[in-house]
Design an enzyme around this catalytic site. Sequence first.
Site, PDB file in Angstrom:
ATOM      1  N   CYS A 188     -13.026   6.932 -28.759  1.00 35.96           N
ATOM      2  CA  CYS A 188     -14.129   7.545 -28.935  1.00 35.96           C
ATOM      3  C   CYS A 188     -15.195   7.374 -27.362  1.00 35.96           C
ATOM      4  CB  CYS A 188     -14.706   6.912 -29.711  1.00 35.96           C
ATOM      5  SG  CYS A 188     -14.007   6.444 -31.597  1.00 35.96           S
ATOM      6  N   GLU A 189     -14.413   8.500 -26.742  1.00 37.03           N
ATOM      7  CA  GLU A 189     -15.097   7.924 -25.553  1.00 37.03           C
ATOM      8  C   GLU A 189     -14.412  10.039 -24.416  1.00 37.03           C
ATOM      9  OE1 GLU A 189     -16.645   6.310 -22.580  1.00 37.03           O
ATOM     10  OE2 GLU A 189     -16.671   4.410 -24.476  1.00 37.03           O
ATOM     11  N   TYR A 229     -10.461   6.196 -11.686  1.00 38.37           N
ATOM     12  CA  TYR A 229     -10.050   6.784 -10.470  1.00 38.37           C
ATOM     13  C   TYR A 229      -9.301   8.376 -10.588  1.00 38.37           C
ATOM     14  CZ  TYR A 229      -6.923   2.621 -10.164  1.00 38.37           C
ATOM     15  OH  TYR A 229      -5.689   2.034  -9.791  1.00 38.37           O
ATOM     16  N   ARG A 250      -6.170   4.133 -15.441  1.00 36.48           N
ATOM     17  CA  ARG A 250      -6.002   4.939 -14.151  1.00 36.48           C
ATOM     18  C   ARG A 250      -6.877   6.633 -14.061  1.00 36.48           C
ATOM     19  NH1 ARG A 250      -2.335   5.972 -12.024  1.00 36.48           N
ATOM     20  NH2 ARG A 250      -2.701   5.339  -9.390  1.00 36.48           N
ATOM     21  N   TYR A 308       0.131  -0.301 -12.538  1.00 37.31           N
ATOM     22  CA  TYR A 308      -0.784  -0.444 -13.507  1.00 37.31           C
ATOM     23  C   TYR A 308      -1.634  -0.153 -15.067  1.00 37.31           C
ATOM     24  CZ  TYR A 308      -1.428  -1.892  -8.644  1.00 37.31           C
ATOM     25  OH  TYR A 308      -1.633  -2.115  -7.274  1.00 37.31           O
ATOM     26  N   PRO A 328       4.716  -4.636  -1.383  1.00 42.02           N
ATOM     27  CA  PRO A 328       4.379  -3.994  -2.043  1.00 42.02           C
ATOM     28  C   PRO A 328       4.559  -3.974  -3.337  1.00 42.02           C
ATOM     29  CG  PRO A 328       6.696  -4.212  -1.941  1.00 42.02           C
ATOM     30  CD  PRO A 328       5.741  -5.441  -0.610  1.00 42.02           C
ATOM     31  N   GLY A 329       3.537  -3.221  -4.764  1.00 40.70           N
ATOM     32  CA  GLY A 329       3.203  -3.051  -5.866  1.00 40.70           C
ATOM     33  C   GLY A 329       4.239  -1.859  -6.376  1.00 40.70           C
ATOM     34  N   GLY A 364       0.979  -1.322  -0.251  1.00 41.11           N
ATOM     35  CA  GLY A 364      -0.099   0.162   0.380  1.00 41.11           C
ATOM     36  C   GLY A 364       0.855   1.340   0.298  1.00 41.11           C
TER      37      GLY A 364
END
Length: 437
Positions: free
Chosen positions: A366-367, A341, A337, A395, A300-301, A258
């Site tokens: 197309c967004e 979020y 990402r 990620y 850990p990531g 984290g």
Amino acid sequence: MATETMLSDVFPLGSRLNEAGRLEVGGCDTIELAREFGTPAYVVAEDDLRSRARAFLDAGRQAGRQSGHEDFHVVFASKAFPCTAVLALFAQEGLWCDVASGGELHLALNAGFAAERIVLHGNAKSAVELRTALERGVGLIAIDNFDEIDRLQRLVESHGAGGAGGSSDVQRVLLRVTPDVRGETHEKISTGQADSKFGFSVADAAQAIERVQAVDGLSLAGLHAHIGSQLLDLEPFRREVAELAKLGDFEVWDLGGGLGARYTADQPQPPSIEEYVSTLLAGASAHGMGAPGRRLLIEPGRALCANACVTLYTVESVKQNVSRWVAVDGGMSDNLRPMMYGARYEAHVADRFDGDTRCELAGKHCESGDVIVREALLADPRPGDVIVTPATGAYGYAMANNYNGVPRPPVIFCKDGDARLAVRRERFEELTARDVG
């Protein structure tokens, strides 16, 4: 002079602006990388990955000597960057690996991780995934729920804990406990609160412990918890350790991960690796987790890989309406990402830093929400410019997708001025490779 611009620590270690004012990563000119490999592209500084892995291990050794806790291991949360070259590097550096699916288990084993140094997580593990873990001799399975206890019991009773070709008569497991500790982070990456899809509640933990201990073929090694990602405050980790300690005395304590990363130069600095590790080990020691014969794991990531990578794009168009829109040849297919979020990044023209033109850095999909960086400060961006976004090593690759039929980018490892292709760019033909009939 462009060479006087100081790069912030959101860029990979060793990055610099060369005499021509161009960004170099791992000693490689990013403009030349874009020409050779095309864009979008993930560019990874190999020495950065190794340096962070060694920093975690060194911090554990130092804090372990001070706290008396020497059985300490760093487990890479592979979901952050599940690329074979990244996994192989961390295996070489002596890390363990955390996997959350049968696919991640396949990747970890293929990259060279010994099965006994793998921890299998997941809140909805299938019977096939559990059977594979048993057969391959995975070191620890983190049990998430009562249904999974039943599923594992049926498997070990039918085939034995080691399964066909397994290496052990008893499978060591952890129980994942949700300690009702919430860190300050986005709700989509918060995992330690009471109402979470992950783990047993504290109220159910005692029953779960009894259930596992009653299953022949399973050995309850200890407990696991994870309270969230991108955490910049150490206090929640102290509370996590205190809550877990109330549940008993165990051989293995897996305290999750984290620790946050820095994505933009104006964001606060996260705690250092040394501060993070010493906080966990001191807490573990204070609550008896550091006694002889006890093992401590941390997972850990992003703190291992986020800042080791930059993404390169090419500007396709620039237009002005209410805002100045700079559209590049990637976006939500290579970095989901910001859209998922609201993650913040910064961006620069790779050979013209210190920009002051406020722009919306948009992707090609197309967004309307396909915007990589809101209000990026760029230096007079023009079609053909190479744009760099730092801190994309966590990620981005993991969440890459084929929206609008866009092939996924390559991964380029750079070290001492040499670039090598670790993952090639996906081809159009591969978009139809799984079609039947």
